[in-house]
Design an enzyme around this catalytic site. Structure first.
Site, short mmCIF file in Angstrom:
data_model
loop_
_atom_site.label_atom_id
_atom_site.label_comp_id
_atom_site.label_asym_id
_atom_site.label_seq_id
_atom_site.Cartn_x
_atom_site.Cartn_y
_atom_site.Cartn_z
N TYR A 31 0.83 -1.20 0.00
CA TYR A 31 0.00 0.00 0.00
C TYR A 31 0.86 1.24 0.00
O TYR A 31 2.07 1.19 0.26
CB TYR A 31 -0.96 0.00 1.20
CG TYR A 31 -0.33 0.40 2.52
CD1 TYR A 31 0.48 -0.48 3.23
CD2 TYR A 31 -0.53 1.68 3.05
CE1 TYR A 31 1.06 -0.12 4.44
CE2 TYR A 31 0.05 2.05 4.26
CZ TYR A 31 0.84 1.15 4.95
OH TYR A 31 1.41 1.52 6.14
N LYS A 147 6.43 -1.87 2.15
CA LYS A 147 5.21 -1.25 2.69
C LYS A 147 4.05 -2.23 2.52
O LYS A 147 3.16 -2.07 1.68
CB LYS A 147 4.94 0.10 2.01
CG LYS A 147 4.08 1.01 2.90
CD LYS A 147 4.19 2.45 2.49
CE LYS A 147 3.23 3.37 3.20
NZ LYS A 147 3.32 3.41 4.65
N GLU A 179 12.01 2.79 14.40
CA GLU A 179 11.06 3.80 13.94
C GLU A 179 9.83 3.72 14.83
O GLU A 179 9.88 3.11 15.90
CB GLU A 179 10.70 3.58 12.46
CG GLU A 179 10.10 2.21 12.17
CD GLU A 179 9.69 2.01 10.71
OE1 GLU A 179 9.52 2.99 9.97
OE2 GLU A 179 9.51 0.84 10.32
N LEU A 203 10.90 1.50 7.39
CA LEU A 203 10.34 1.90 6.10
C LEU A 203 11.12 3.12 5.60
O LEU A 203 11.33 4.06 6.38
CB LEU A 203 8.86 2.27 6.25
CG LEU A 203 8.18 2.58 4.92
CD1 LEU A 203 7.83 1.28 4.20
CD2 LEU A 203 6.95 3.43 5.11
N1 PDD Z 1 2.65 5.32 7.45
N2 PDD Z 1 7.25 4.01 9.08
C1 PDD Z 1 6.09 3.35 9.14
C2 PDD Z 1 6.03 2.07 9.89
C3 PDD Z 1 4.95 3.89 8.49
O1 PDD Z 1 3.79 3.22 8.53
C4 PDD Z 1 5.06 5.13 7.82
C5 PDD Z 1 3.90 5.75 7.10
C6 PDD Z 1 6.30 5.79 7.80
C7 PDD Z 1 6.50 7.09 7.08
O2 PDD Z 1 6.47 6.93 5.69
P1 PDD Z 1 6.07 8.13 4.73
O3 PDD Z 1 6.85 9.30 5.16
O4 PDD Z 1 6.47 7.65 3.36
O5 PDD Z 1 4.60 8.33 4.91
C8 PDD Z 1 7.38 5.19 8.43
C9 PDD Z 1 1.51 5.70 6.64
C10 PDD Z 1 1.29 7.17 6.57
C11 PDD Z 1 0.30 4.91 7.10
O6 PDD Z 1 0.46 3.70 7.27
O7 PDD Z 1 -0.79 5.47 7.24
#
Ligand code: PDD
Length: 286
Positions: A31, A147, A179, A203
């Protein structure tokens, strides 16, 4: 409200998801959460690149080219008049019956693509005030760079924070901070920004990528290095980052304030730089 279902835009209530979709049975899918400001996508190419890289890692043949997907996403936000908000895009390996762990034959199984839009304004109050967090062992798998829609480890960690009335869980592997449950984490110590290096344990966040880039450009030293729970707790400033949160100050960890318990000057500066980066692509935002 229109949604993407495979390669077309349809009304949400016409979508049919099969009970033997591998996303439903195995969480076998990927996703992306992509943000738009003023009706224009921010870092769309980066999100699409990450999706394609993830697909390669799990041998999922995506049923579109990058330009085809981009066109469809542009059409989606236009028809739904998404102004400032999120697109949730999901691709599963598709419907395979009977249930079998092995990847199905590509000739008979087509990936299932869905995407929705939600208008969500920026939470400026929270960005000013900051969030609270707890620390927890990172019990997720060892492919956190993918992801994946398999988020049970992440949501269990988020729930632990919520049970204690806190916003986010900061995860660590044997004392090394990785993270958060749904965001990346960085710290500031003596003016230097530390963030976990990309690899299989986190991620590769697009928001982090943008923030590290603007930080370097603004002369803020950046070190993509592992840091410990002790360093986290002694940090001058801490911030989480994600597409939906942008650069979010973490003002309290395990009940103890970070610094003076308010958003610090470096994070405030990073928020301004991030806003400028968004404005360069999407026009003036508030
Ligand atoms: N989540 N780490 C994890 C585990 C995440 O689920 C996310 C983002 C990030 C940050 O990634 P980015 O900057 O590309 O959004 C880091 C999304 C927003 C979600 O699951 O809703």
């Amino acid at each position: 409200m229109k949604v993407i279902w495979n390669n077309q835009l349809v009304e949400r209530d016409t979508v049919v998801i099969d009970m033997e979709d591998r996303g439903y049975q195995f969480a076998d899918g990927l996703y992306e959460v992509i943000r738009a400001y003023n009706g224009t996508f921010f870092t769309l190419d980066e999100h699409i690149d990450r999706l394609f890289k993830g697909a390669e890692k799990i041998d999922l043949i995506l049923p579109f080219t990058k330009p085809e997907l981009k066109n469809l996403l542009h059409e989606l936000i236009k028809v739904n008049q998404l102004s400032t908000g999120n697109v949730y895009l999901q691709v599963t390996r598709g419907i395979a019956s009977p249930r079998n762990h092995g990847y199905p034959d590509l000739a008979v199984t087509a990936p299932v693509v869905t995407a929705t839009t939600t208008n969500v304004p920026r939470d400026k109050e929270k960005m000013e005030k900051g969030i609270t967090a707890i620390t927890l062992p990172d019990t997720r798998w060892l492919h956190c760079d993918i992801k994946s829609i398999s988020l049970l480890g992440n949501i269990m960690a988020k729930h632990e924070a919520h049970k204690l009335g806190k916003d986010e869980s900061i995860l660590h592997r044997e004392g090394n901070v990785t993270e958060c449950s749904s965001s990346n984490l960085s710290i500031i110590k003596d003016g230097v920004l530390y963030s976990h290096p990309d690899g299989n344990l986190i991620l590769p966040g697009i928001t982090k990528l943008v923030l590290l880039k603007v930080a370097r450009k603004a002369g803020i030293p950046v070190r993509e290095e592992v840091f410990t729970l002790e360093q986290l707790k002694e940090a001058d400033e801490v911030f989480a980052s994600s597409t939906t949160m942008e650069a979010m100050p973490v003002i309290e960890i395990d009940g103890v304030p970070i610094g003076n318990g308010q958003c610090g000057p470096v994070v405030k500066r990073l928020q301004e730089l991030y806003t400028s980066a968004v404005e360069a692509q999407c026009g003036k935002i508030n």
